[in-house]
Design a protein around this motif. Structure first.
Motif, mmCIF file in Angstrom:
data_model
loop_
_atom_site.group_PDB
_atom_site.id
_atom_site.type_symbol
_atom_site.label_atom_id
_atom_site.label_comp_id
_atom_site.label_asym_id
_atom_site.label_seq_id
_atom_site.Cartn_x
_atom_site.Cartn_y
_atom_site.Cartn_z
ATOM 1 N N VAL A 49 -111.272 64.170 44.944
ATOM 2 C CA VAL A 49 -110.031 64.939 44.815
ATOM 3 C C VAL A 49 -109.933 66.005 45.899
ATOM 4 O O VAL A 49 -108.870 66.195 46.532
ATOM 5 C CB VAL A 49 -109.948 65.568 43.409
ATOM 6 C CG1 VAL A 49 -108.812 66.592 43.346
ATOM 7 C CG2 VAL A 49 -109.738 64.492 42.355
ATOM 8 N N GLN A 50 -111.004 66.713 46.161
ATOM 9 C CA GLN A 50 -110.994 67.759 47.181
ATOM 10 C C GLN A 50 -110.746 67.179 48.571
ATOM 11 O O GLN A 50 -110.010 67.769 49.393
ATOM 12 C CB GLN A 50 -112.320 68.531 47.149
ATOM 13 C CG GLN A 50 -112.458 69.461 45.958
ATOM 14 C CD GLN A 50 -113.811 70.143 45.911
ATOM 15 O OE1 GLN A 50 -114.771 69.692 46.565
ATOM 16 N NE2 GLN A 50 -113.906 71.223 45.152
ATOM 17 N N SER A 51 -111.321 66.012 48.830
ATOM 18 C CA SER A 51 -111.104 65.368 50.127
ATOM 19 C C SER A 51 -109.636 64.965 50.293
ATOM 20 O O SER A 51 -109.025 65.180 51.358
ATOM 21 C CB SER A 51 -112.015 64.148 50.254
ATOM 22 O OG SER A 51 -111.750 63.448 51.462
ATOM 23 N N ASP A 52 -109.071 64.393 49.210
ATOM 24 C CA ASP A 52 -107.669 63.978 49.248
ATOM 25 C C ASP A 52 -106.748 65.185 49.401
ATOM 26 O O ASP A 52 -105.790 65.175 50.199
ATOM 27 C CB ASP A 52 -107.345 63.200 47.977
ATOM 28 C CG ASP A 52 -106.094 62.342 48.130
ATOM 29 O OD1 ASP A 52 -105.613 62.209 49.265
ATOM 30 O OD2 ASP A 52 -105.615 61.817 47.098
ATOM 31 N N LEU A 53 -107.031 66.264 48.660
ATOM 32 C CA LEU A 53 -106.214 67.467 48.728
ATOM 33 C C LEU A 53 -106.288 68.102 50.116
ATOM 34 O O LEU A 53 -105.272 68.560 50.672
ATOM 35 C CB LEU A 53 -106.660 68.458 47.653
ATOM 36 C CG LEU A 53 -105.887 69.784 47.592
ATOM 37 C CD1 LEU A 53 -104.419 69.525 47.227
ATOM 38 C CD2 LEU A 53 -106.536 70.717 46.567
ATOM 39 N N HIS A 54 -107.463 68.131 50.684
ATOM 40 C CA HIS A 54 -107.627 68.710 52.020
ATOM 41 C C HIS A 54 -106.836 67.908 53.046
ATOM 42 O O HIS A 54 -106.166 68.498 53.933
ATOM 43 C CB HIS A 54 -109.115 68.730 52.395
ATOM 44 C CG HIS A 54 -109.370 69.236 53.783
ATOM 45 N ND1 HIS A 54 -109.231 70.560 54.138
ATOM 46 C CD2 HIS A 54 -109.739 68.567 54.920
ATOM 47 C CE1 HIS A 54 -109.512 70.711 55.417
ATOM 48 N NE2 HIS A 54 -109.824 69.505 55.920
ATOM 49 N N THR A 55 -106.826 66.600 52.956
ATOM 50 C CA THR A 55 -106.092 65.751 53.912
ATOM 51 C C THR A 55 -104.598 66.033 53.836
ATOM 52 O O THR A 55 -103.915 66.196 54.868
ATOM 53 C CB THR A 55 -106.373 64.278 53.616
ATOM 54 O OG1 THR A 55 -107.785 64.033 53.745
ATOM 55 C CG2 THR A 55 -105.620 63.374 54.592
ATOM 56 N N LEU A 56 -104.063 66.086 52.581
ATOM 57 C CA LEU A 56 -102.618 66.321 52.424
ATOM 58 C C LEU A 56 -102.246 67.744 52.844
ATOM 59 O O LEU A 56 -101.152 67.976 53.394
ATOM 60 C CB LEU A 56 -102.223 66.075 50.973
ATOM 61 C CG LEU A 56 -102.303 64.614 50.493
ATOM 62 C CD1 LEU A 56 -101.990 64.515 49.009
ATOM 63 C CD2 LEU A 56 -101.355 63.729 51.300
ATOM 64 N N THR A 57 -103.121 68.717 52.570
ATOM 65 C CA THR A 57 -102.832 70.106 52.950
ATOM 66 C C THR A 57 -102.750 70.255 54.473
ATOM 67 O O THR A 57 -101.846 70.909 55.015
ATOM 68 C CB THR A 57 -103.905 71.038 52.374
ATOM 69 O OG1 THR A 57 -103.965 70.890 50.962
ATOM 70 C CG2 THR A 57 -103.588 72.495 52.711
ATOM 71 N N VAL A 58 -103.668 69.654 55.150
ATOM 72 C CA VAL A 58 -103.651 69.692 56.626
ATOM 73 C C VAL A 58 -102.418 68.980 57.171
ATOM 74 O O VAL A 58 -101.762 69.441 58.121
ATOM 75 C CB VAL A 58 -104.944 69.067 57.180
ATOM 76 C CG1 VAL A 58 -104.869 68.915 58.710
ATOM 77 C CG2 VAL A 58 -106.164 69.904 56.794
ATOM 78 N N GLU A 59 -102.093 67.864 56.528
ATOM 79 C CA GLU A 59 -100.917 67.097 56.973
ATOM 80 C C GLU A 59 -99.629 67.893 56.757
ATOM 81 O O GLU A 59 -98.717 67.892 57.608
ATOM 82 C CB GLU A 59 -100.855 65.778 56.198
ATOM 83 C CG GLU A 59 -99.768 64.834 56.683
ATOM 84 C CD GLU A 59 -99.794 63.520 55.924
ATOM 85 O OE1 GLU A 59 -98.734 62.871 55.844
ATOM 86 O OE2 GLU A 59 -100.876 63.133 55.410
ATOM 87 N N ALA A 60 -99.535 68.652 55.636
ATOM 88 C CA ALA A 60 -98.352 69.456 55.370
ATOM 89 C C ALA A 60 -98.224 70.589 56.377
ATOM 90 O O ALA A 60 -97.115 70.937 56.837
ATOM 91 C CB ALA A 60 -98.420 70.014 53.959
ATOM 92 N N ALA A 61 -99.342 71.213 56.724
ATOM 93 C CA ALA A 61 -99.287 72.306 57.698
ATOM 94 C C ALA A 61 -98.878 71.825 59.073
ATOM 95 O O ALA A 61 -98.206 72.548 59.830
ATOM 96 C CB ALA A 61 -100.665 72.988 57.740
ATOM 97 N N ALA A 62 -99.237 70.583 59.385
ATOM 98 C CA ALA A 62 -98.945 70.069 60.722
ATOM 99 C C ALA A 62 -97.551 69.428 60.819
ATOM 100 O O ALA A 62 -96.820 69.636 61.793
ATOM 101 C CB ALA A 62 -100.014 69.057 61.123
ATOM 102 N N ASP A 63 -97.153 68.669 59.807
ATOM 103 C CA ASP A 63 -95.922 67.864 59.924
ATOM 104 C C ASP A 63 -94.836 68.245 58.926
ATOM 105 O O ASP A 63 -93.744 67.664 58.947
ATOM 106 C CB ASP A 63 -96.263 66.378 59.747
ATOM 107 C CG ASP A 63 -97.271 65.898 60.783
ATOM 108 O OD1 ASP A 63 -97.238 66.408 61.914
ATOM 109 O OD2 ASP A 63 -98.133 65.052 60.432
ATOM 110 N N GLY A 64 -95.140 69.113 57.957
ATOM 111 C CA GLY A 64 -94.127 69.546 57.002
ATOM 112 C C GLY A 64 -94.150 68.723 55.727
ATOM 113 O O GLY A 64 -94.870 67.716 55.589
ATOM 114 N N LEU A 65 -93.312 69.143 54.781
ATOM 115 C CA LEU A 65 -93.290 68.507 53.463
ATOM 116 C C LEU A 65 -92.795 67.080 53.509
ATOM 117 O O LEU A 65 -93.218 66.227 52.727
ATOM 118 C CB LEU A 65 -92.421 69.329 52.504
ATOM 119 C CG LEU A 65 -92.977 70.684 52.057
ATOM 120 C CD1 LEU A 65 -91.995 71.397 51.141
ATOM 121 C CD2 LEU A 65 -94.318 70.506 51.350
#
Length: 460
Positions: A49-65
């Motif tokens: 779960v932490q790995s998945d959350l970290h991937t999506l969080t980084v993706e949101a910061a870089a490319d947006g919602l």
């Protein structure tokens, strides 16, 4: 039919106790397994779960919602066996994407109930078996993102461990109870055999003995010891009967002579006859008193009370004193007596009794052998135990009578005309038993050879 006594036996109680101890140990093992397995599965879920959350969080910061909305929608497409869950909401709490609805927008770990599909319900999966264990976080723009996984595998593992424990304990208790019943029935059969033998003995069958299986277990050892006790008691009773019969027969004759002599003296009323009769009566009474004194002495020795006064005894000195006293007696009876004693032979015992034993043996060798008999007394300190031998060249004792001569009042036919009461060798046997001395009568070819084997275990 199962005997209710089985459940009151020690073996059944022990089996139940062992079953309880086993269950306790198994319970501790279950707790350890339960905690270890649960923690391992939870750590695995947390890491994913932490790995998945970290991937999506980084993706949101870089490319947006918009990018992570598209990514989440792709991930939640129906996939067989998927256990991933997502929830994305804007700053006002409106759901933007995910397969979870209306959850608390709280950062950190949380457990969420999960409604399973109709297909899963048909397969027997209850809602209680499914929980989403997820982690939420607020993004930089104020939106809320939660990623999680179905904890079904953790819950099923826990349930499997508990079920296996229940079945294992139940089966173990059944086996323990079954083994306890089987062992208890065997134990009861053996106890019943002991009780039956005891009742038979109480009813008068003194030859009855407890059966022994030959397994050398504790019941067999107990049965053997009880049989030895019964044999000893039987021998004592037979000895008592023999003594009673012997007293009745052997003392009847001197008492009869005593009464007849007194009656004749009374009828004659002659002072000289009366005086001679009184002297004879005194001699007869002294002989009777000597007999009863010997019986009392044997009884005292057999009681074992003299064992408390055992001291270190120098056999060599003791034997030499007796030999010096009886050498002259042997010469008076025209017997030749030789002595060969090893120096400083020591044992623990009662010196007076040991001296009495040797006196009786030498007295028999002197008074119950013909003239010109050679008597030899020897004492050897062998590598094992001291050995004493009293040998003569007389007429000896037949092999069939060698055990009988140790019985009270038993006398050989050739000795019945000589003075004595048949208690000399009985006293020897009692003293030997008290000291643990082995006594054996052998053929001296010609004559009799008495071998005394003295124990010296206390000195080693």
């Amino acid at each position: 039919m199962l005997n209710s006594r089985v459940f009151r036996t020690t073996s059944f109680r022990l089996s139940a106790l062992y079953g309880g101890v086993f269950a306790l140990g198994f319970g501790i093992l279950l707790l350890i397994t339960y905690l270890t397995t649960t923690n391992a599965l939870l750590e695995q879920i947390r890491a994913e779960v932490q790995s998945d959350l970290h991937t999506l969080t980084v993706e949101a910061a870089a490319d947006g919602l918009a990018t992570i909305i598209q990514d989440i929608n792709e991930r939640i497409q129906p996939v067989s066996g998927s256990t991933d869950y997502y929830f994305l909401a804007d700053e006002q709490g409106r759901k933007l994407a995910g397969n979870l609805d209306s959850i608390p927008m709280i950062e950190g770990w949380q457990q969420l109930p999960l409604d399973v599909s109709s297909t899963e319900k048909q397969e027997g999966m209850a809602d209680a078996d499914h929980q989403v264990w997820g982690q939420g976080v607020h993004l930089a723009d104020g939106s809320f993102l939660l990623t999680g996984q179905d904890a079904y595998r953790v819950l099923t593992a826990q349930e499997a461990i508990i079920n296996s424990f229940g079945w294992s304990v139940g089966i173990s208790f059944l086996f323990a109870a079954g083994a306890g019943i089987v062992l208890s029935q065997g134990f009861l059969r053996r106890i019943d055999a002991i009780n039956m033998a005891s009742l038979a003995i109480i009813d008068g069958n003194l030859k009855q003995r407890i059966p022994v299986r030959g397994t050398s277990d504790e019941i067999d050892v107990l049965s053997k010891n009880l049989n030895r006790l019964l044999d000893s008691n039987h021998a004592l009773l037979e000895s008592l009967n023999q003594v009673s019969n012997s007293i009745a027969h052997d003392l009847r004759t001197p008492l009869g002579r005593l009464r007849q002599g007194l009656e004749e003296a009374h009828q004659r009323n002659d002072p000289l006859t009366l005086r001679a009769t009184l002297e004879t009566a005194i001699d007869e009474a002294d002989q009777l008193l000597a007999t009863f004194s010997a019986l009392l002495r044997i009884a005292q020795i057999e009681s074992g009370s003299r064992r408390a006064g055992f001291k270190l005894v120098n056999l060599t000195t003791t034997f030499q004193q007796v030999a010096d006293a009886y050498r002259a007696v042997a010469e008076d009876h025209q017997k030749d007596m030789s002595v060969a004693l090893a120096p400083n032979v020591m044992i623990y015992g009662d010196r007076d009794l040991l001296m009495q034993m040797l006196v009786n043996l030498l007295d028999n060798a002197i008074h119950h052998t013909p003239a010109q008999t050679t008597i030899r007394l020897s004492l050897e300190n062998s590598a094992a135990d001291p050995i004493a031998v009293i040998a003569d060249s007389g007429s000896g004792i037949a092999e069939t009578e060698r055990k009988k001569v140790f019985e009270r009042f038993y006398r050989l036919d050739r000795s019945r005309s000589s003075p004595g009461n048949g208690l000399g060798l009985s006293l020897v046997a009692a003293i030997a038993t008290l000291h643990g001395i082995g006594v054996e009568l052998q053929d001296n070819k010609p004559g009799l050879r008495v071998v005394l084997a003295f124990p010296t275990s206390d000195l080693k």
